[in-house]
Scaffold this motif. Structure first.
Motif, short mmCIF file in Angstrom:
data_model
loop_
_atom_site.label_atom_id
_atom_site.label_comp_id
_atom_site.label_asym_id
_atom_site.label_seq_id
_atom_site.Cartn_x
_atom_site.Cartn_y
_atom_site.Cartn_z
N ALA A 62 0.82 -1.21 0.00
CA ALA A 62 0.00 0.00 0.00
C ALA A 62 0.85 1.26 0.00
N ALA A 63 2.00 1.23 0.66
CA ALA A 63 2.86 2.42 0.69
C ALA A 63 3.39 2.74 -0.70
N ASP A 70 0.55 9.59 -5.39
CA ASP A 70 1.04 10.93 -5.07
C ASP A 70 1.90 11.52 -6.19
N ALA A 71 2.54 10.65 -6.98
CA ALA A 71 3.42 11.10 -8.05
C ALA A 71 2.68 11.44 -9.34
N ASP A 72 1.41 11.09 -9.42
CA ASP A 72 0.62 11.39 -10.63
C ASP A 72 0.59 12.91 -10.84
N PRO A 73 0.88 13.37 -12.06
CA PRO A 73 0.82 14.81 -12.33
C PRO A 73 -0.52 15.45 -11.98
N TYR A 74 -1.61 14.72 -12.12
CA TYR A 74 -2.91 15.27 -11.71
C TYR A 74 -2.90 15.57 -10.22
N ALA A 75 -2.39 14.64 -9.42
CA ALA A 75 -2.33 14.85 -7.96
C ALA A 75 -1.41 16.01 -7.63
N LYS A 76 -0.24 16.05 -8.27
CA LYS A 76 0.71 17.14 -8.01
C LYS A 76 0.15 18.50 -8.38
N ALA A 77 -0.72 18.55 -9.39
CA ALA A 77 -1.31 19.82 -9.83
C ALA A 77 -2.47 20.26 -8.95
#
Length: 98
Positions: A62-63, A70-77
């Motif tokens: 899970a980690a 968390d590394a997805d560009p959508y998440a980062k944006a």
């Protein structure tokens, strides 16, 4: 182990999704090249416009799955209102079990 990333977009952020999509596609293509991406795509609203994502990945635990989310560009944006990372069992129509 498989994990479903269930992501809900923030309301009114369609343009952010569209602007960030090229980087998101590169990210998913990289996951696919590494064998981690099983499938994915957007959830659609009543008008057929994207309003979230479902991405199923293979990760050691899970980690690691959370780190990928968390590394997805959508998440980062800052596109997502919420992201659930859930263990998932692909029972029906799994090409790996055919």
């Amino acid at each position: 182990m498989l994990f479903a990333l269930i992501c809900k977009d923030k309301p009114g952020h369609l343009q952010l999704r569209l602007d960030t999509r090229p980087d998101h596609v590169v990210f998913l293509n990289d996951l696919n090249a590494r064998g981690a991406l099983k499938f994915g795509g957007p959830f659609l609203d009543a008008d057929g416009k994207p309003e979230g994502s479902l991405v199923v990945i293979e990760a050691a635990d899970a980690a690691v799955a959370q780190a990928i989310a968390d590394a997805d560009p959508y998440a980062k944006a800052g596109l997502f209102e919420s992201v659930q990372v859930r263990p998932w069992n692909w029972v029906f129509n799994n090409p790996a079990s055919a």
